[in-house]
Design an enzyme around this catalytic site. Structure first.
Site, PDB file in Angstrom:
ATOM      1  N   CYS A   6       0.976  -1.207   0.009  1.00  0.00           N
ATOM      2  CA  CYS A   6       0.005   0.023   0.058  1.00  0.00           C
ATOM      3  C   CYS A   6       0.889   1.264   0.002  1.00  0.00           C
ATOM      4  CB  CYS A   6      -0.814  -0.114   1.117  1.00  0.00           C
ATOM      5  SG  CYS A   6      -2.085   1.429   1.247  1.00  0.00           S
ATOM      6  N   LEU A   7       1.177   1.560  -1.122  1.00  0.00           N
ATOM      7  CA  LEU A   7       2.184   2.968  -1.224  1.00  0.00           C
ATOM      8  C   LEU A   7       1.536   3.738  -2.451  1.00  0.00           C
ATOM      9  CD1 LEU A   7       4.884   4.367  -0.697  1.00  0.00           C
ATOM     10  CD2 LEU A   7       5.559   2.795  -2.584  1.00  0.00           C
TER      11      LEU A   7
END
Lengths: 81, 231
Positions: free
Chosen positions: B88-89
């Site tokens: 999750c970036l």
């Protein structure tokens, strides 16, 4: 002298050497084109960032809502002429 | 067939080799430039230090206008990494820019190991421990650091679902060692550190009798060619 052959060189005047999107040289063309020059022009945004026209158009078309400049994320606005 | 995406990936690879960022490494898999293997060394002064975390990066023909799918193959315990290894970036999702390349992606993930963002957790336990019981968090991370050293071949033994993932098959250990690990150790060959010797004779010769040292090294250089011939 029986004849002569003229040779000219040309160069885009841009701040950078390479297009930030395709990473190809500005003096070359984008990866979709074969010949550099007027058929594969450079374009500038009002934010002063420059790309191959074909590269930035593809990026803007791939975006559904906003269309930020790939370099500075400001909304991309074409710089007039 | 070359396509704009493939040509761009060749450029990415060239840049990664010519100007390698510290602590990360990546290369296309043997027969498919759209699928890369990568290694991120756990950054210093973090609980991930000394870990060798393997990832896969999957590109589509829309690259660089669309981000690749990046996943940890090594087990990970981090507030922003899901159980299946996906990350999750923001820059791999809504903050993607076509000016990013493999080098930028890998260094961004490396800095995510440095600075987790517990406000958008992908792993609630990790996020909670990170916020509330840092010591417990570090213990859990230490365990996956150890696991990261294991050979890839054994990794999916206890997790049957991963066996179905054919990406793993492409992640051959040989490939990882030659393409990914070696560049990280190359600098050691350049500059031996005789103060922490693993081979006392080599360290002594290196310090006191450079000519003898070079002679010995030359012998193993020649032997290294024979070895390749036999394999």
């Amino acid at each position: 002298m029986e004849g002569w052959t003229g040779v000219a060189t040309w160069k885009w005047i841009a701040n950078d050497d390479n297009c930030g999107i395709c990473r190809m040289a500005f003096d070359g063309c984008c990866p979709d084109c074969k010949l550099p020059g007027d058929d594969c022009p450079l374009v500038w945004g009002q934010c002063s960032h420059v790309f191959h026209m074909h590269c930035i158009v593809k990026w803007l078309q791939s975006q559904s809502t906003n269309s930020p400049c790939p370099m500075c994320r400001q909304e991309w606005k074409w710089k007039a002429g | 067939m070359t396509t704009p995406a493939r040509r761009r990936l060749m450029r990415d690879f060239k840049r990664l080799q010519e100007d390698p960022p510290a602590g990360v490494s990546g290369a296309p898999s043997d027969n498919n430039i759209m699928l890369w293997n990568a290694v991120i060394f756990g950054p210093h002064d973090t609980p991930f230090e000394d870990g060798t975390f393997k990832l896969t990066i999957e590109f589509t023909e829309e690259y660089p206008n669309k981000p690749p799918t990046v996943r940890f193959i090594s087990k990970m315990f981090h507030p922003n990494v899901y159980a299946d290894g996906s990350i999750c970036l923001d820059i791999l999702q809504n903050r993607w820019s076509p000016t990013y390349d493999v080098s930028a992606i890998l260094t961004s993930i490396q800095s995510l190991l440095h600075d987790p963002n517990p406000n958008s957790p992908a792993n609630y336990e990790a996020a909670q421990l990170y916020r509330e019981t840092r010591r417990e968090y570090e213990k859990k991370v230490a365990a996956i650091v150890q696991e990261s050293w294991n050979d890839d071949d054994d990794e999916d033994d206890d997790e049957g679902e991963e066996e179905e993932n054919n990406i793993l098959n492409l992640m051959e250990l040989d490939n990882v060692i030659t393409n990914l690990m070696l560049p990280l150790f190359q600098s050691l060959l350049d500059e031996p550190n005789p103060n922490s010797p693993a081979n006392n004779l080599a360290a002594k010769l290196y310090q006191e009798n450079r000519r003898e040292y070079e002679k010995k090294v030359k012998v193993i250089v020649e032997e290294s060619w024979i070895f390749i011939g036999e394999v």
